[in-house]
Design an enzyme around this catalytic site. Sequence first.
Site, PDB file in Angstrom:
ATOM      1  N   SER A  48       0.864  -1.179   0.000  1.00 16.88           N
ATOM      2  CA  SER A  48       0.000   0.000   0.000  1.00 16.88           C
ATOM      3  C   SER A  48       0.900   1.229   0.000  1.00 16.88           C
ATOM      4  O   SER A  48       2.060   1.152   0.425  1.00 16.88           O
ATOM      5  CB  SER A  48      -0.851  -0.016   1.275  1.00 16.88           C
ATOM      6  OG  SER A  48      -1.410   1.262   1.504  1.00 16.88           O
ATOM      7  N   TYR A 106      -2.146  -0.678  10.117  1.00  9.72           N
ATOM      8  CA  TYR A 106      -2.182  -1.008   8.685  1.00  9.72           C
ATOM      9  C   TYR A 106      -0.893  -0.539   8.006  1.00  9.72           C
ATOM     10  O   TYR A 106      -0.268  -1.290   7.258  1.00  9.72           O
ATOM     11  CB  TYR A 106      -3.413  -0.340   8.051  1.00  9.72           C
ATOM     12  CG  TYR A 106      -3.600  -0.642   6.582  1.00  9.72           C
ATOM     13  CD1 TYR A 106      -4.312  -1.767   6.166  1.00  9.72           C
ATOM     14  CD2 TYR A 106      -3.091   0.209   5.591  1.00  9.72           C
ATOM     15  CE1 TYR A 106      -4.493  -2.045   4.809  1.00  9.72           C
ATOM     16  CE2 TYR A 106      -3.275  -0.051   4.244  1.00  9.72           C
ATOM     17  CZ  TYR A 106      -3.975  -1.182   3.861  1.00  9.72           C
ATOM     18  OH  TYR A 106      -4.155  -1.450   2.520  1.00  9.72           O
TER      19      TYR A 106
HETATM   20  P1  NDP Z   1     -11.430  -6.195   0.653  1.00 10.64           P
HETATM   21  O1  NDP Z   1     -11.808  -5.740   2.011  1.00 10.64           O
HETATM   22  O2  NDP Z   1     -12.346  -5.905  -0.472  1.00 10.64           O
HETATM   23  O3  NDP Z   1     -11.133  -7.775   0.652  1.00 10.64           O
HETATM   24  C1  NDP Z   1     -10.299  -8.299   1.630  1.00 10.64           C
HETATM   25  C2  NDP Z   1     -10.295  -9.788   1.539  1.00 10.64           C
HETATM   26  O4  NDP Z   1      -9.545 -10.304   2.663  1.00 10.64           O
HETATM   27  C3  NDP Z   1     -11.704 -10.404   1.643  1.00 10.64           C
HETATM   28  O5  NDP Z   1     -11.751 -11.560   0.836  1.00 10.64           O
HETATM   29  C4  NDP Z   1     -11.787 -10.760   3.109  1.00 10.64           C
HETATM   30  O6  NDP Z   1     -12.716 -11.771   3.439  1.00 10.64           O
HETATM   31  C5  NDP Z   1     -10.352 -11.249   3.350  1.00 10.64           C
HETATM   32  N1  NDP Z   1     -10.062 -11.300   4.782  1.00 10.64           N
HETATM   33  C6  NDP Z   1     -10.223 -10.301   5.677  1.00 10.64           C
HETATM   34  N2  NDP Z   1      -9.933 -10.731   6.915  1.00 10.64           N
HETATM   35  C7  NDP Z   1      -9.594 -12.042   6.802  1.00 10.64           C
HETATM   36  C8  NDP Z   1      -9.214 -13.039   7.732  1.00 10.64           C
HETATM   37  N3  NDP Z   1      -9.174 -12.794   9.049  1.00 10.64           N
HETATM   38  N4  NDP Z   1      -8.919 -14.269   7.274  1.00 10.64           N
HETATM   39  C9  NDP Z   1      -8.985 -14.555   5.962  1.00 10.64           C
HETATM   40  N5  NDP Z   1      -9.357 -13.647   5.015  1.00 10.64           N
HETATM   41  C10 NDP Z   1      -9.660 -12.400   5.444  1.00 10.64           C
HETATM   42  O7  NDP Z   1      -9.982  -5.566   0.397  1.00 10.64           O
HETATM   43  P2  NDP Z   1      -9.255  -5.190  -0.995  1.00 10.64           P
HETATM   44  O8  NDP Z   1      -9.596  -6.183  -2.028  1.00 10.64           O
HETATM   45  O9  NDP Z   1      -9.466  -3.757  -1.226  1.00 10.64           O
HETATM   46  O10 NDP Z   1      -7.732  -5.361  -0.579  1.00 10.64           O
HETATM   47  C11 NDP Z   1      -6.919  -6.422  -1.058  1.00 10.64           C
HETATM   48  C12 NDP Z   1      -5.485  -6.126  -0.667  1.00 10.64           C
HETATM   49  O11 NDP Z   1      -5.050  -4.937  -1.309  1.00 10.64           O
HETATM   50  C13 NDP Z   1      -5.321  -5.892   0.837  1.00 10.64           C
HETATM   51  O12 NDP Z   1      -4.108  -6.476   1.262  1.00 10.64           O
HETATM   52  C14 NDP Z   1      -5.239  -4.375   0.942  1.00 10.64           C
HETATM   53  O13 NDP Z   1      -4.518  -3.972   2.074  1.00 10.64           O
HETATM   54  C15 NDP Z   1      -4.554  -4.017  -0.360  1.00 10.64           C
HETATM   55  N6  NDP Z   1      -4.810  -2.643  -0.817  1.00 10.64           N
HETATM   56  C16 NDP Z   1      -6.060  -2.276  -1.259  1.00 10.64           C
HETATM   57  C17 NDP Z   1      -6.287  -0.993  -1.716  1.00 10.64           C
HETATM   58  C18 NDP Z   1      -7.614  -0.548  -2.246  1.00 10.64           C
HETATM   59  O14 NDP Z   1      -7.779   0.652  -2.604  1.00 10.64           O
HETATM   60  N7  NDP Z   1      -8.637  -1.417  -2.342  1.00 10.64           N
HETATM   61  C19 NDP Z   1      -5.205   0.017  -1.747  1.00 10.64           C
HETATM   62  C20 NDP Z   1      -3.943  -0.468  -1.248  1.00 10.64           C
HETATM   63  C21 NDP Z   1      -3.770  -1.755  -0.816  1.00 10.64           C
HETATM   64  P3  NDP Z   1     -14.302 -11.427   3.659  1.00 10.64           P
HETATM   65  O15 NDP Z   1     -14.905 -11.507   2.294  1.00 10.64           O
HETATM   66  O16 NDP Z   1     -14.748 -12.534   4.561  1.00 10.64           O
HETATM   67  O17 NDP Z   1     -14.381 -10.066   4.265  1.00 10.64           O
END
Ligand code: NDP
Length: 254
Positions: free
Chosen positions: A159, A172
């Site tokens: 990020s 984070y």
């Molecule tokens: P989302 O919140 O849309 O999705 C996150 C995913 O992680 C979901 O599938 C969620 O499951 C899963 N998850 C959360 N907690 C757990 C857990 N305890 N165990 C297993 N799985 C878990 O996030 P994004 O798609 O936006 O983010 C994806 C990655 O990209 C992350 O690492 C984020 O930090 C990074 N990122 C995203 C940005 C953005 O603008 N979107 C910008 C910069 C970085 P569930 O469906 O059950 O919630």
Amino acid sequence: MLTIEEMRSYQATNDLLKDKVILVTGASDGIGRVAAKVYAKHGATVILLGRDLKKLEYVYDEIEADGGAQPAIIPMNFSSAIPTEYEQLAINIEQEFGRLDGILHSAGILGDLTPLEMYDPNTWDEVMKVNLRAPFMLTQHLLPLLKRAPEASVIFMSSSVGRKARAFWGAYAVAKAGIENLTVLFADELANTSKVRVNCINPQGTRTAMRAKAYPAEDPSQVPPAEQIMPLFLFLMGAESVGVNGKSFDARDK
Ligand code: NDP
């Protein structure tokens, strides 16, 4: 070697990932869900990992409906996972597939956006577990399988605040800075002893639930969807990125 612009507009062949087995964490939603479907569309057998079985089954059905290779589902909650669960996961993948060609570590949580002075230590621990410990543990336990693949690729998710911290991003930001270092550590340690390459992607603002939580006042329709950044995710997972190791990429130019 492609330029970053060429990677971002990479045109993958339909069979780029044919016969490859790829584990995607956070496959139930957001960027991980889109990437799992895109990898399957390009021939991969995708292992969908997440904490919500129903949501994973939905993605499974979407992949099957789209004509992709039959995926697999591994429910696992990184907040509570103990070391034996990681051991068992590696055993299960070995027994069911006999190989692993890549991991996309997309699972993540935001935690609280609040001053460190009042940051809840329980939230801190959970963010560290999901965003930093789990990617480390998973990669560590799956390395024996990855090393046996002809050219394995591991992609971590960073990020902007992992590169340069901003006030109030708390655990984070600290976890994502850890991911940047984890990428370099794995990459350097594996460079001369294996064919495993390790890189990370900063997806930048992408239209997902996490983005909406971080920027509640923002109009989501103004934020680019995950589909737009998939060329880089395909390039780094496919054979043309062999030799790219220990790098941290921005998915867009701004
Ligand atoms: P989302 O919140 O849309 O999705 C996150 C995913 O992680 C979901 O599938 C969620 O499951 C899963 N998850 C959360 N907690 C757990 C857990 N305890 N165990 C297993 N799985 C878990 O996030 P994004 O798609 O936006 O983010 C994806 C990655 O990209 C992350 O690492 C984020 O930090 C990074 N990122 C995203 C940005 C953005 O603008 N979107 C910008 C910069 C970085 P569930 O469906 O059950 O919630």
